[in-house]
Design an enzyme around this catalytic site. Structure first.
Site, PDB file in Angstrom:
ATOM      1  N   PRO A 172      34.851  36.401  53.215  1.00 48.93           N
ATOM      2  CA  PRO A 172      34.957  34.996  53.613  1.00 48.93           C
ATOM      3  C   PRO A 172      35.039  34.055  52.417  1.00 48.93           C
ATOM      4  CG  PRO A 172      32.941  36.030  54.464  1.00 48.93           C
ATOM      5  CD  PRO A 172      33.616  37.028  53.630  1.00 48.93           C
ATOM      6  N   GLU A 173      36.116  33.293  52.371  1.00 48.35           N
ATOM      7  CA  GLU A 173      36.267  32.231  51.381  1.00 48.35           C
ATOM      8  C   GLU A 173      36.218  30.917  52.162  1.00 48.35           C
ATOM      9  OE1 GLU A 173      39.619  32.952  48.741  1.00 48.35           O
ATOM     10  OE2 GLU A 173      39.436  35.111  49.024  1.00 48.35           O
ATOM     11  N   LYS A 212      31.181  28.221  49.731  1.00 51.88           N
ATOM     12  CA  LYS A 212      31.136  29.311  50.705  1.00 51.88           C
ATOM     13  C   LYS A 212      29.772  29.403  51.388  1.00 51.88           C
ATOM     14  CE  LYS A 212      34.324  31.686  47.688  1.00 51.88           C
ATOM     15  NZ  LYS A 212      34.328  32.392  46.405  1.00 51.88           N
ATOM     16  N   ARG A 262      28.074  45.436  54.290  1.00 51.54           N
ATOM     17  CA  ARG A 262      27.731  45.824  52.911  1.00 51.54           C
ATOM     18  C   ARG A 262      26.379  45.281  52.446  1.00 51.54           C
ATOM     19  NH1 ARG A 262      32.885  45.352  49.061  1.00 51.54           N
ATOM     20  NH2 ARG A 262      31.407  46.322  47.627  1.00 51.54           N
ATOM     21  N   ARG A 299      39.389  23.507  27.183  1.00 50.79           N
ATOM     22  CA  ARG A 299      38.929  24.886  27.269  1.00 50.79           C
ATOM     23  C   ARG A 299      40.120  25.849  27.285  1.00 50.79           C
ATOM     24  NH1 ARG A 299      35.426  24.938  32.475  1.00 50.79           N
ATOM     25  NH2 ARG A 299      34.712  26.961  31.704  1.00 50.79           N
ATOM     26  N   ARG A 331      39.092  41.936  39.015  1.00 52.13           N
ATOM     27  CA  ARG A 331      39.630  41.733  40.352  1.00 52.13           C
ATOM     28  C   ARG A 331      41.136  41.707  40.258  1.00 52.13           C
ATOM     29  NH1 ARG A 331      36.462  37.099  42.867  1.00 52.13           N
ATOM     30  NH2 ARG A 331      36.427  38.829  44.318  1.00 52.13           N
TER      31      ARG A 331
END
Ligand SMILES: [Zn+2]
Length: 277
Positions: A2-3, A58, A111, A153, A266
DNA sequence: AGGTGGACCTATCCGC
DNA sequence: TGCGGATA
DNA sequence: GTCCACC
């Protein structure tokens, strides 16, 4: 996983609980990663009325009368379900909160990474939450807020927008999709991004998230560990993904091959032609 | 400062 | 079919 | 998805 859009879709489904009071708390079975302290959950909710539900990034915040707050984070596979027939997945139930009118809020998590924290008599659980940047769906989010926190940055664009202080609620799927829509390379250092490109990225993020909410979120596969809303139904935005999970397939825009490379542990999907460095 | 890799868990999918 | 390995 | 230890 879920985002922002998935959490928002869940929140909207849970609004039917507003105004109801909690009549009981139940923790079906013990196991690794205890999601919440039952004592504090009980004292924060039992006999109290649910007054408001909000999203921060979230996170989902539930305000009960008192006031007392209870906060959930679903991490990778957490679900919040209303009353319904989920008996075949009962082994993943972690906490069940019963409400008046026979309504229920079921926290189910394959999980077991997800968790729930609550206010106690003296301390607010908000103090345990991280800092959030402007919500991408709010007017304070935009090219200005993005370029502001980018400054000079040198971190890579994708890592930058995954930062919850920059674009709270964005996760791996929507980071990839937003950068593709904006035509920006995920590996580009943020200090090379120009004003027009920030505008395009901000617009891409906003439109993408709104569209994904409209489609009921993204459900990647058919197993129970994938996303579903509060009534147990899958989303449909997976049909609209343009790069995520499409390695080797044709770019919807230029027909070249979508590529995937690891970044920050990722998978990062992009079109080398539409998203040149 | 920024990147990597592991930890936390369980299921599913893919190739041999 | 079963199993390790990768991925979510 | 996040945190933390390490380079
Ligand atoms: Zn392309």
């Amino acid at each position: 996983m879920p985002e922002l859009p998935e959490v928002e879709v869940i929140l909207r489904g849970l609004l039917v609980l507003k105004g109801l009071a909690v009549t009981g708390i139940e923790a079906p079975r013990p196991g690794p990663n205890t999601p919440v302290d039952l004592e504090s959950l009980s004292s924060a909710t039992l006999e109290r009325k649910l007054e408001e539900i909000e999203r921060r990034g979230k996170y989902l915040l539930f305000r009960f009368s008192g006031p007392r707050e209870v906060v959930f984070h679903l991490k990778m596979t957490g679900k919040l379900l209303l009353r319904g027939d989920f008996s075949e997945y009962a082994r993943y139930h972690r906490v069940i909160i019963s409400f008046t009118r026979g309504q229920k809020l079921i926290f189910n998590d394959v999980r077991r990474f997800g968790f729930c924290i609550c206010d106690s008599n003296d301390t607010s659980c908000r103090t345990c939450l991280p800092e959030f940047g402007p919500d991408p769906l709010s007017p304070s989010f935009g090219a200005g807020s993005l370029s502001g926190s980018a400054g000079d940055r040198r971190l890579k664009l994708k890592n930058f927008i995954l930062d919850q202080k920059v674009a709270p609620g964005i996760g791996n799927i929507y980071a990839n999709e937003a950068l593709f829509r904006a035509g920006l390379n995920p590996f580009r250092p943020v200090n090379t991004v120009g004003a027009g490109e920030w505008e395009s990225l901000a617009r891409s993020i906003r439109e993408l998230l709104l569209e994904a909410i409209d489609y009921g979120g993204t459900t990647l596969g058919r197993g129970w560990s994938h996303f579903c809303n509060a009534r147990g139904e899958p989303g449909r935005f997976q049909e609209r993904l343009m790069v995520y999970g499409r390695e080797g397939e044709a770019c919807v825009r230029c027909d070249n091959e979508i590529r995937s490379m690891p970044l920050n542990n990722r998978s990062t999907f992009f079109c080398p032609l539409c998203q040149e460095v």
